[in-house]
Design an enzyme around this catalytic site. Sequence first.
Site, PDB file in Angstrom:
ATOM      1  N   GLY A 136       0.807  -1.326  -0.009  1.00  0.00           N
ATOM      2  CA  GLY A 136       0.106   0.073  -0.019  1.00  0.00           C
ATOM      3  C   GLY A 136       0.832   1.179   0.034  1.00  0.00           C
ATOM      4  O   GLY A 136       2.149   1.213   0.402  1.00  0.00           O
ATOM      5  N   CYS A 137       0.262   2.443  -0.369  1.00  0.00           N
ATOM      6  CA  CYS A 137       0.873   3.671  -0.560  1.00  0.00           C
ATOM      7  C   CYS A 137       1.462   4.391   0.728  1.00  0.00           C
ATOM      8  O   CYS A 137       2.575   4.455   1.152  1.00  0.00           O
ATOM      9  CB  CYS A 137       0.211   4.517  -1.459  1.00  0.00           C
ATOM     10  SG  CYS A 137      -1.396   4.776  -0.830  1.00  0.00           S
ATOM     11  N   TYR A 138       0.483   4.397   1.761  1.00  0.00           N
ATOM     12  CA  TYR A 138       0.900   4.759   3.216  1.00  0.00           C
ATOM     13  C   TYR A 138       1.879   3.656   3.584  1.00  0.00           C
ATOM     14  O   TYR A 138       2.887   4.096   4.473  1.00  0.00           O
ATOM     15  CB  TYR A 138      -0.209   4.793   4.104  1.00  0.00           C
ATOM     16  CG  TYR A 138      -1.463   5.895   3.769  1.00  0.00           C
ATOM     17  CD1 TYR A 138      -1.192   7.276   3.849  1.00  0.00           C
ATOM     18  CD2 TYR A 138      -2.478   5.341   3.419  1.00  0.00           C
ATOM     19  CE1 TYR A 138      -2.450   8.032   3.683  1.00  0.00           C
ATOM     20  CE2 TYR A 138      -3.871   6.232   3.315  1.00  0.00           C
ATOM     21  CZ  TYR A 138      -3.539   7.656   3.213  1.00  0.00           C
ATOM     22  OH  TYR A 138      -4.565   8.641   3.189  1.00  0.00           O
ATOM     23  N   ALA A 139       1.620   2.511   3.684  1.00  0.00           N
ATOM     24  CA  ALA A 139       2.435   1.567   4.186  1.00  0.00           C
ATOM     25  C   ALA A 139       3.607   1.496   3.537  1.00  0.00           C
ATOM     26  O   ALA A 139       4.809   1.326   4.496  1.00  0.00           O
ATOM     27  CB  ALA A 139       1.973  -0.010   3.947  1.00  0.00           C
ATOM     28  N   THR A 140       4.042   1.749   2.256  1.00  0.00           N
ATOM     29  CA  THR A 140       5.533   1.887   1.671  1.00  0.00           C
ATOM     30  C   THR A 140       5.998   2.891   2.630  1.00  0.00           C
ATOM     31  O   THR A 140       7.362   2.954   2.945  1.00  0.00           O
ATOM     32  CB  THR A 140       5.325   2.296   0.346  1.00  0.00           C
ATOM     33  OG1 THR A 140       4.700   1.190  -0.412  1.00  0.00           O
ATOM     34  CG2 THR A 140       6.557   2.605  -0.209  1.00  0.00           C
TER      35      THR A 140
END
Length: 320
Positions: A136-140
């Site tokens: 995921g984007c936030y997770a990255t």
Amino acid sequence: MTVSVGIIGARGYVGRELLRLLAGHPEVEVVYASSREWAGQALGKVYTEFAATPISDLVCEALGPEEMAARPVDVAFLGLPNGKAAPFVAAIEETSPQTCLIDLSADYRADPAWAYGLPELGRTAIVGAKRIANPGCYATAAQLAIAPLASLWQGPVTVTGLSGWSGAGTTPSRKNDPEALRDNAIPYGLVDHGHEAEIAHGAKTAVHFTPVVMPFFRGLVALVSGRIVGHADPGKLIEEAYEKEPFIRLIAAPAEPAAVAGSLRADLSLPVCAAEGDRIVLSCALDNLLKGAASQAVQNLNVSLGLPEGLGLSVPPPSG
Ligand SMILES: NC(=O)C1=CN([C@@H]2O[C@H](COP(=O)(O)OP(=O)(O)OC[C@H]3O[C@@H](n4cnc5c(N)ncnc54)[C@H](OP(=O)(O)O)[C@@H]3O)[C@@H](O)[C@H]2O)C=CC1
Ligand SMILES: CC(=O)N[C@@H](CCC(=O)OP(=O)(O)O)C(=O)O
């Protein structure tokens, strides 16, 4: 070497970025692009940015799972909304299991049979992998900031994610409504957002995550704050972790989304320490559609196939 590639979900924000990157990849031929809404239309017509590219005349098709699996390719990307990948994965397993699948959704990120595709935090699992779950984007962003300090954190780390509204995809909702976002910011998913567990698992640290959608289109920043113990220098640990990483730029000032919009890199600010001495804050900004999705997926294609990781990843973003 020519790598044949197909994209399911080509109309989406992520699919469009993937198409742009893959059209400029020297070892890739895009064989199909699937969209129900664009079916029958050439890519060069639906998006003028594709007009002078090798995919200009590629006509979109509406491929269901069996139709997709009957068109074997070396690598297939799934850019579908969350919860929609399973029938496509099942059809590939049945008909062409040798195809490398790179899923952009959240559906397989916690599945141990799939490699988690965040190259800077673990390339080994991606090399040769045939099933890759793109993070995921936030997770990255959050994991890039938190993981190198895993041995230092004491108690949960607080992450606040501020994202452009393209993160909410093309299906209309209040989170991607420019009117609702005008002069505004919309907090959502205050507890138990899916990326909380994803970050905690990847960074091996307890996390409290809250996202906010912002009135700009692309880019995000994750603000990371927590207490640390021990004598190690957190800034040095960050520098050592990323000194050889071309897609991560370490900066002294807080990271800002506008600085990475359209860029393939993540900006990671070196930690600053609060006056009380054991609390640090750092921030990581990236383009949610690129390092948070499409360009990371191309890094994963390259790593999986043994190609140079940055191959095809110097294409400038579209203007406007
Ligand atoms: N946007 C972002 O910043 C990020 C998104 N992701 C993930 O990537 C995936 C794609 O995101 P995004 O591009 O924003 O999403 P969009 O909503 O913009 O696009 C979804 C795509 O899937 C297709 N689609 C929708 N429903 C179905 C269905 N039932 N069957 C077949 N095709 C379908 C749509 O095309 P059509 O209707 O024409 O068939 C469209 O191409 C999502 O899982 C998202 O969570 C991951 C990281 C960042
Ligand atoms: C602003 C916005 O809505 N962002 C999305 C995250 C986009 C992303 O990374 O998607 P997946 O992890 O779901 O694949 C969200 O919070 O659900």
